[in-house]
Design an enzyme around this catalytic site. Structure first.
Site, PDB file in Angstrom:
ATOM      1  N   CYS A  42      -0.813   3.650  16.977  1.00  0.00           N
ATOM      2  CA  CYS A  42      -2.213   3.449  17.368  1.00  0.00           C
ATOM      3  C   CYS A  42      -2.559   4.238  18.624  1.00  0.00           C
ATOM      4  O   CYS A  42      -3.562   4.949  18.664  1.00  0.00           O
ATOM      5  CB  CYS A  42      -2.477   1.956  17.582  1.00  0.00           C
ATOM      6  N   CYS A  47      -5.228   5.312  15.994  1.00  0.00           N
ATOM      7  CA  CYS A  47      -6.571   4.801  16.311  1.00  0.00           C
ATOM      8  C   CYS A  47      -7.206   5.421  17.556  1.00  0.00           C
ATOM      9  O   CYS A  47      -8.364   5.839  17.519  1.00  0.00           O
ATOM     10  CB  CYS A  47      -6.547   3.289  16.547  1.00  0.00           C
ATOM     11  N   LYS A  50      -7.734   9.304  17.491  1.00  0.00           N
ATOM     12  CA  LYS A  50      -8.682   9.523  16.374  1.00  0.00           C
ATOM     13  C   LYS A  50     -10.104   9.144  16.789  1.00  0.00           C
ATOM     14  O   LYS A  50     -11.049   9.888  16.593  1.00  0.00           O
ATOM     15  CB  LYS A  50      -8.223   8.708  15.156  1.00  0.00           C
ATOM     16  N   TYR A 177      -8.736   5.732   4.364  1.00  0.00           N
ATOM     17  CA  TYR A 177      -9.238   5.719   5.743  1.00  0.00           C
ATOM     18  C   TYR A 177      -9.106   7.095   6.407  1.00  0.00           C
ATOM     19  O   TYR A 177     -10.068   7.647   6.923  1.00  0.00           O
ATOM     20  CB  TYR A 177      -8.403   4.763   6.592  1.00  0.00           C
ATOM     21  N   GLU A 181     -12.058   9.670   7.515  1.00  0.00           N
ATOM     22  CA  GLU A 181     -12.316   9.822   8.946  1.00  0.00           C
ATOM     23  C   GLU A 181     -12.132  11.282   9.379  1.00  0.00           C
ATOM     24  O   GLU A 181     -12.975  11.850  10.083  1.00  0.00           O
ATOM     25  CB  GLU A 181     -11.398   8.885   9.739  1.00  0.00           C
ATOM     26  N   HIS A 435     -35.435  -7.198  18.065  1.00  0.00           N
ATOM     27  CA  HIS A 435     -36.170  -6.028  17.632  1.00  0.00           C
ATOM     28  C   HIS A 435     -36.397  -5.051  18.769  1.00  0.00           C
ATOM     29  O   HIS A 435     -36.668  -5.491  19.881  1.00  0.00           O
ATOM     30  CB  HIS A 435     -37.534  -6.498  17.081  1.00  0.00           C
ATOM     31  N   GLU A 440     -30.696  -6.181  13.389  1.00  0.00           N
ATOM     32  CA  GLU A 440     -31.657  -7.230  13.025  1.00  0.00           C
ATOM     33  C   GLU A 440     -31.781  -7.361  11.507  1.00  0.00           C
ATOM     34  O   GLU A 440     -32.179  -8.403  10.991  1.00  0.00           O
ATOM     35  CB  GLU A 440     -33.032  -6.983  13.664  1.00  0.00           C
TER      36      GLU A 440
HETATM   37  P1  NDP Z   1      -5.098   4.568   2.454  1.00  0.00           P
HETATM   38  O1  NDP Z   1      -4.213   3.546   1.903  1.00  0.00           O
HETATM   39  O2  NDP Z   1      -6.344   4.196   3.158  1.00  0.00           O
HETATM   40  O3  NDP Z   1      -5.527   5.572   1.286  1.00  0.00           O
HETATM   41  C1  NDP Z   1      -4.552   6.243   0.541  1.00  0.00           C
HETATM   42  C2  NDP Z   1      -5.240   7.234  -0.379  1.00  0.00           C
HETATM   43  O4  NDP Z   1      -4.266   8.078  -0.946  1.00  0.00           O
HETATM   44  C3  NDP Z   1      -5.979   6.559  -1.517  1.00  0.00           C
HETATM   45  O5  NDP Z   1      -7.148   7.269  -1.742  1.00  0.00           O
HETATM   46  C4  NDP Z   1      -5.007   6.674  -2.685  1.00  0.00           C
HETATM   47  O6  NDP Z   1      -5.658   6.899  -3.903  1.00  0.00           O
HETATM   48  C5  NDP Z   1      -4.242   7.940  -2.361  1.00  0.00           C
HETATM   49  N1  NDP Z   1      -2.836   7.863  -2.736  1.00  0.00           N
HETATM   50  C6  NDP Z   1      -1.984   6.831  -2.586  1.00  0.00           C
HETATM   51  N2  NDP Z   1      -0.760   7.146  -3.015  1.00  0.00           N
HETATM   52  C7  NDP Z   1      -0.831   8.427  -3.453  1.00  0.00           C
HETATM   53  C8  NDP Z   1       0.120   9.320  -4.013  1.00  0.00           C
HETATM   54  N3  NDP Z   1       1.370   8.956  -4.221  1.00  0.00           N
HETATM   55  N4  NDP Z   1      -0.310  10.573  -4.338  1.00  0.00           N
HETATM   56  C9  NDP Z   1      -1.574  10.933  -4.135  1.00  0.00           C
HETATM   57  N5  NDP Z   1      -2.513  10.122  -3.601  1.00  0.00           N
HETATM   58  C10 NDP Z   1      -2.139   8.894  -3.279  1.00  0.00           C
HETATM   59  O7  NDP Z   1      -4.141   5.490   3.346  1.00  0.00           O
HETATM   60  P2  NDP Z   1      -4.356   6.373   4.661  1.00  0.00           P
HETATM   61  O8  NDP Z   1      -3.221   7.310   4.684  1.00  0.00           O
HETATM   62  O9  NDP Z   1      -5.735   6.910   4.730  1.00  0.00           O
HETATM   63  O10 NDP Z   1      -4.192   5.314   5.832  1.00  0.00           O
HETATM   64  C11 NDP Z   1      -2.993   4.536   5.919  1.00  0.00           C
HETATM   65  C12 NDP Z   1      -3.290   3.170   6.474  1.00  0.00           C
HETATM   66  O11 NDP Z   1      -3.533   3.275   7.863  1.00  0.00           O
HETATM   67  C13 NDP Z   1      -4.540   2.515   5.899  1.00  0.00           C
HETATM   68  O12 NDP Z   1      -4.265   1.784   4.733  1.00  0.00           O
HETATM   69  C14 NDP Z   1      -4.979   1.617   7.023  1.00  0.00           C
HETATM   70  O13 NDP Z   1      -4.341   0.385   6.894  1.00  0.00           O
HETATM   71  C15 NDP Z   1      -4.499   2.336   8.274  1.00  0.00           C
HETATM   72  N6  NDP Z   1      -5.632   3.034   8.931  1.00  0.00           N
HETATM   73  C16 NDP Z   1      -6.675   2.299   9.390  1.00  0.00           C
HETATM   74  C17 NDP Z   1      -7.743   2.906  10.002  1.00  0.00           C
HETATM   75  C18 NDP Z   1      -8.878   2.076  10.477  1.00  0.00           C
HETATM   76  O14 NDP Z   1      -8.725   0.863  10.617  1.00  0.00           O
HETATM   77  N7  NDP Z   1     -10.060   2.648  10.733  1.00  0.00           N
HETATM   78  C19 NDP Z   1      -7.797   4.345  10.198  1.00  0.00           C
HETATM   79  C20 NDP Z   1      -6.657   5.033   9.658  1.00  0.00           C
HETATM   80  C21 NDP Z   1      -5.624   4.386   9.050  1.00  0.00           C
HETATM   81  P3  NDP Z   1      -6.255   5.769  -4.847  1.00  0.00           P
HETATM   82  O15 NDP Z   1      -6.850   4.678  -4.002  1.00  0.00           O
HETATM   83  O16 NDP Z   1      -7.269   6.498  -5.646  1.00  0.00           O
HETATM   84  O17 NDP Z   1      -5.119   5.281  -5.652  1.00  0.00           O
END
Ligand code: NDP
Length: 446
Positions: A42, A47, A50, A177, A181, A435, A440
């Site tokens: 983080c 976080c 980012k 995510y 982002e 407002h 709101e």
């Molecule tokens: P996410 O779990 O958010 O998303 C993963 C993405 O990758 C999905 O679109 C999924 O596709 C795809 N995917 C999963 N496995 C594969 C694979 N084997 N091959 C190809 N594509 C794949 O992961 P992130 O890496 O974006 O983030 C990791 C974690 O970090 C998040 O789950 C979150 O918990 C945390 N995070 C939180 C943030 C916040 O709170 N703002 C910011 C950044 C990270 P599909 O869904 O279509 O299957």
């Protein structure tokens, strides 16, 4: 039996640091080992940096909009090295602050890799073995990498914070995510951005209408999406660019590929299986008290793959310390955890989506507000916000709130208190609107 420590924590990220510091404050003798930098994902490469990049990126729109508000804004240049280095300096400051906090709580910080050598012993990279009454695994997670020829030419979010220069064309793999982002960040900095996902769904788990709105706004801004697509190979070209081949036969030339396809728990090489710690899909399996299948070994945070969010890891670390060193048995309540996607514009949400609520309650009532924020109207920015409230039909209790629009994440944190408290739509309606605000809309929904 006397141990060297009451508690040995492996991993100084959000969960580990909280558990170590609070346990020490309760009087426990605590050591924490960290192989990289105190602060964890983080603070060091997640976080915090980012969010600073998100702030930096947003100036692109703010500067453009300022002209409509009467400001004479000359053509502005953006310097990536300046922002990057300022962000990294802030990360250094926080890293030092975390270390100071641990020191001031008399937690021994050991800057080397540690592995579990037995139910009550830990082996350090230097070869020394120490004993502890309890061992807490808080090693977090790392970016998952796909598997195809040339995968090594791509980067992950870890490296994105250190890029020597901004890529002209960037391809981001994943639709979650990090992908959304960073798509926003790179786009605002002027890069050509393509998001490529294996399915046609972005941000799985978020409300469908909200996801559609982000997709629509992102595409209108110029971010490109390729769905149901996968990598076949990446080849590095003589000019440093990357030739990407997709499994459907398509080819793309880009300057940077970034993988954001989820994160995998860091459990390899920790000696966990050898001492009998049960894993599930690579994550440490724990009970509601964060205890693994071995009586003396516990785990908190991303390494348990429950909810991969910093504030959850912190709660788990706090609950662990309260329970085992503070005499206050505590279990984390995982209900109504608010979450946000810091896309452009951001998403904020808490509770159930419409389809989750329908599955759980059968009958639901849904209220929406689809509006153009006042600031966007004057700025000539054709970007509509969408707020959605999902209520259980029988009681009219609000069970989900979903928002996309400026400041949605900030609004969601406050609204989450009401949803967590189980308030009804009537309670929202009885609250006088403030407002003119965007928030709101939450008390004016029809
Ligand atoms: P996410 O779990 O958010 O998303 C993963 C993405 O990758 C999905 O679109 C999924 O596709 C795809 N995917 C999963 N496995 C594969 C694979 N084997 N091959 C190809 N594509 C794949 O992961 P992130 O890496 O974006 O983030 C990791 C974690 O970090 C998040 O789950 C979150 O918990 C945390 N995070 C939180 C943030 C916040 O709170 N703002 C910011 C950044 C990270 P599909 O869904 O279509 O299957």
């Amino acid at each position: 039996m006397a141990f060297d420590y009451d508690l040995f924590v492996i991993g100084a990220g959000s969960g580990g640091v909280r558990a170590a510091r609070v346990s020490a404050a309760y009087g426990a003798k605590v050591a924490i080992a960290e192989e990289y930098r105190v602060g964890g994902t983080c603070v060091i490469r997640g976080c915090v940096p980012k969010k600073l990049l998100v702030y930096g990126a947003h100036f692109a729109e703010d500067l453009a909009d300022a002209r409509r508000f009467g400001w004479d804004v000359p053509d502005c240049d953006f310097s990536w090295p300046t922002l990057r280095d300022n962000v990294l300096a802030e990360v250094d400051r926080l890293n030092a602050a975390y270390t100071t906090t641990l020191d001031s709580h008399k937690v021994e910080v050991i800057l080397e890799r540690a592995e579990v050598a037995g139910p009550s012993s830990v082996r350090l990279a230097s070869g020394k073995t120490v004993t502890a009454g309890k061992i807490l695994i808080a090693t977090g997670a790392r970016p998952q990498l796909p598997d195809f020829p040339g995968v090594e030419h791509g980067i992950t979010s870890n490296e994105a914070f250190h890029l020597p220069a901004l890529p002209k064309r960037v391809l981001i793999a994943g639709g979650g995510y990090i992908a959304n982002e960073f798509a926003g960040i790179f786009h605002e900095f002027g890069c050509e951005v393509t998001v490529l996902n294996r399915t046609d769904v972005i941000l799985r788990g978020y409300d469908e209408q909200i996801r559609d709105r982000l997709l629509q706004i992102s595409m209108a801004k110029g971010i490109q999406f390729r769905f149901n697509a996968a990598f076949k190979a990446i080849e590095k070209q003589a000019d440093g660019s990357l030739k990407v081949q997709l499994t459907n036969g398509a080819e793309m030339d880009v300057d940077c590929v970034m993988y954001a396809i989820g994160r995998v728990p860091n459990t390899e090489g920790l000696g966990l299986e050898a001492v009998g710690v049960e894993l599930s899909n690579g994550a440490v399996k724990v009970d509601a008290d964060n205890r693994s299948s071995v009586e003396t070994i516990f785990a908190v945070g991303d390494v348990t793959n429950r909810v991969q969010l910093t504030p959850v890891a912190i709660r788990e670390g706090q609950a662990f310390a309260d329970t085992f060193f503070g005499g206050k048995p505590t279990q984390v309540d995982y209900g109504c955890i608010p979450s946000a996607v810091f896309s452009h514009p951001p998403i904020g949400a808490v509770g159930l989506t419409e389809s989750q609520a329908k599955q759980k309650y059968g009958a639901v009532r849904v209220y929406t507000s689809d509006f153009r924020p006042m600031k966007n109207v004057l700025a000539g920015r054709n970007e509509r916000a969408l707020y959605k409230m999902v209520c259980e039909a029988a009681s009219n209790r609000v069970v989900g709130l979903h928002m996309i629009g400026p400041e949605s994440a900030e609004i969601a944190q406050v609204a989450a208190v009401a949803v967590k408290a189980g308030l009804t739509k009537d309670a929202f309606d009885q609250t006088v609107a403030l407002h003119p605000t965007m928030a709101e809309e939450l008390v004016l929904m029809k």
